[in-house]
Design a protein around this motif. Structure first.
Motif, short mmCIF file in Angstrom:
data_model
loop_
_atom_site.label_atom_id
_atom_site.label_comp_id
_atom_site.label_asym_id
_atom_site.label_seq_id
_atom_site.Cartn_x
_atom_site.Cartn_y
_atom_site.Cartn_z
N ALA A 150 0.84 -1.20 0.00
CA ALA A 150 0.00 0.00 0.00
C ALA A 150 0.87 1.25 0.00
O ALA A 150 1.97 1.27 0.57
N ARG A 151 0.37 2.30 -0.64
CA ARG A 151 1.12 3.55 -0.69
C ARG A 151 1.07 4.24 0.67
O ARG A 151 0.08 4.17 1.38
N SER A 152 2.15 4.94 0.98
CA SER A 152 2.22 5.66 2.25
C SER A 152 1.40 6.95 2.14
O SER A 152 0.98 7.36 1.06
N LYS A 153 1.19 7.61 3.28
CA LYS A 153 0.45 8.87 3.28
C LYS A 153 1.16 9.91 2.41
O LYS A 153 0.52 10.68 1.71
N ALA A 154 2.48 9.93 2.46
CA ALA A 154 3.23 10.91 1.67
C ALA A 154 3.05 10.66 0.17
O ALA A 154 2.88 11.60 -0.60
N GLU A 155 3.06 9.39 -0.24
CA GLU A 155 2.86 9.07 -1.65
C GLU A 155 1.46 9.43 -2.11
O GLU A 155 1.28 9.97 -3.20
N ARG A 156 0.46 9.16 -1.27
CA ARG A 156 -0.91 9.51 -1.63
C ARG A 156 -1.08 11.02 -1.72
O ARG A 156 -1.75 11.53 -2.62
N ALA A 157 -0.46 11.76 -0.79
CA ALA A 157 -0.57 13.22 -0.82
C ALA A 157 0.11 13.79 -2.06
O ALA A 157 -0.41 14.72 -2.68
N ALA A 158 1.26 13.25 -2.44
CA ALA A 158 1.95 13.73 -3.63
C ALA A 158 1.14 13.45 -4.89
O ALA A 158 1.05 14.28 -5.79
N SER A 159 0.51 12.29 -4.94
CA SER A 159 -0.32 11.94 -6.09
C SER A 159 -1.53 12.85 -6.17
O SER A 159 -1.90 13.33 -7.25
N ARG A 160 -2.15 13.13 -5.04
CA ARG A 160 -3.32 14.01 -5.01
C ARG A 160 -2.93 15.43 -5.43
O ARG A 160 -3.65 16.08 -6.19
N ALA A 161 -1.79 15.91 -4.96
CA ALA A 161 -1.34 17.25 -5.32
C ALA A 161 -1.05 17.35 -6.81
O ALA A 161 -1.35 18.36 -7.45
N ALA A 162 -0.49 16.30 -7.40
CA ALA A 162 -0.21 16.32 -8.83
C ALA A 162 -1.50 16.34 -9.64
O ALA A 162 -1.57 16.99 -10.69
N ARG A 163 -2.52 15.64 -9.18
CA ARG A 163 -3.81 15.63 -9.88
C ARG A 163 -4.51 16.96 -9.77
O ARG A 163 -5.17 17.40 -10.70
N GLU A 164 -4.42 17.61 -8.60
CA GLU A 164 -5.13 18.85 -8.36
C GLU A 164 -4.40 20.07 -8.89
O GLU A 164 -4.96 21.15 -8.92
N LYS A 165 -3.16 19.92 -9.31
CA LYS A 165 -2.38 21.04 -9.82
C LYS A 165 -3.06 21.57 -11.08
O LYS A 165 -3.34 20.81 -12.01
N PRO A 166 -3.34 22.88 -11.12
CA PRO A 166 -4.03 23.40 -12.31
C PRO A 166 -3.16 23.27 -13.56
O PRO A 166 -1.97 23.57 -13.53
#
Length: 137
Positions: free
Chosen positions: A82-98
């Motif tokens: 499973a991905r760590s919290k840091a990996e999930r946060a980085a993935s979410r930030a990349a998706r939400e980046k305008p």
């Protein structure tokens, strides 16, 4: 005064488990599930010789275990951790980046460039000759 030992060791790093540790844990899960499959086969053979009540139901359960366990074992053994919290946060930030977009203009604001060419009398278009094939060495 005697200090009490902590029940669990303190985690001092956020480093992921090594590839060898991950591989070993997947191997253990795979072997365990395939062992359960072998147990289903053995139990099915014992049930056939013992003729217990509801034999058909028990045999169906054993067959389902023997068919589904290898499939599940392969899926689980090939699954990554499973991905760590840091990996999930980085993935979410990349998706939400305008995403940068082009400025929107109306048709009246856009100035178009038109290339207009008149044919030249006597001029003829000639296709370029293909390059000769080179020999492979």
């Amino acid at each position: 005064m005697v200090k009490k030992q902590p029940e669990r060791p303190v985690l001092i790093t956020d480093a992921a488990r090594s590839q060898d540790e991950q591989f070993h844990s997947r191997q253990v899960r795979y072997v365990t599930m395939m062992g359960l499959r072998a147990a289903c086969l053995i139990v099915g053979a014992i049930l056939i010789s013992a003729h217990p009540p509801l034999l058909a139901l028990w045999l169906v359960l054993c067959v389902i275990g023997m068919v589904t366990l290898p499939w599940a074992a392969v899926l689980i053994a090939n699954d990554r951790p499973a991905r760590s919290k840091a990996e999930r946060a980085a993935s979410r930030a990349a998706r939400e980046k305008p995403q940068p977009s082009l400025a929107q203009h109306t048709a009246e604001e856009v100035e178009y460039l038109t290339i207009d060419a008149e044919p030249v009398e006597g001029a003829r278009w000639v296709a370029p000759e293909p390059e000769p094939e080179r020999k492979q060495r």
